[in-house]
Design an enzyme around this catalytic site. Sequence first.
Site, PDB file in Angstrom:
ATOM      1  N   PHE A   6       0.563  -6.947 -63.963  1.00  0.00           N
ATOM      2  CA  PHE A   6       1.217  -7.046 -62.667  1.00  0.00           C
ATOM      3  C   PHE A   6       1.011  -8.410 -62.027  1.00  0.00           C
ATOM      4  CE2 PHE A   6       0.261  -2.434 -62.926  1.00  0.00           C
ATOM      5  CZ  PHE A   6       1.530  -1.911 -62.691  1.00  0.00           C
ATOM      6  N   ASP A   7       2.081  -8.942 -61.462  1.00  0.00           N
ATOM      7  CA  ASP A   7       1.966 -10.044 -60.521  1.00  0.00           C
ATOM      8  C   ASP A   7       1.412  -9.455 -59.217  1.00  0.00           C
ATOM      9  OD1 ASP A   7       2.552 -12.617 -59.244  1.00  0.00           O
ATOM     10  OD2 ASP A   7       4.203 -11.543 -58.291  1.00  0.00           O
TER      11      ASP A   7
END
Length: 209
Positions: A6-7
Amino acid sequence: MKTFLFDLDGTLLDSIELILTSFHHTSRTHLDRAFPDDYWLAGVGTPLREQLSAIASNEAELDEMLQTYIAFNLAQHDALAKPFPGVTNAVIALHARGVPMALVTSKLRRGATRGLSLLGLESELSVMVCADDVTHGKPHPEPVLKALEALNVEPSEAIFIGDSVHDIEAGRAAGVATGAVGWGPFPRETLDVASPDRWFHSPEEWLDL
């Protein structure tokens, strides 16, 4: 997908107002000049040092700008940033299923840790690759590859989910599947140029994978 990367900003954390306010404060402090929001948004997802280097006249000024930005950003963090709806519950649910996960962010580790604390996801996303962990930031694949190495998984088993073209390009260069979120700061037509493999309209859709 067996592994989720995930960013942070614009993907898990609604922090775009915080980021823009921090940039505006920094440019006014050091240059007595304002840049439009679009100027700063174009660099969201890339390392802070790289973004500020475009307006700094030398390394000494760049270092001062970095300190100004970081101090202001951390001071205003919890007042201006908040979780996107459903994000925390979705990540906790994935963790409960034993899904390997990592955070891959262009944020410095100090700020990323602050963001995870606000999200309540320090335990679920204990594996982090931040700007100060790599030589080349996104859209270079190094941050994604470093996360895969830390989790000991193959690219074919992973998806990298983000909100910017830089995220999608980094994921594709690393050989993982890519996912774009529909709740970030960029319109769909902007991210469609990067051709993400999947679009997500709510965090609950992550569980379907």
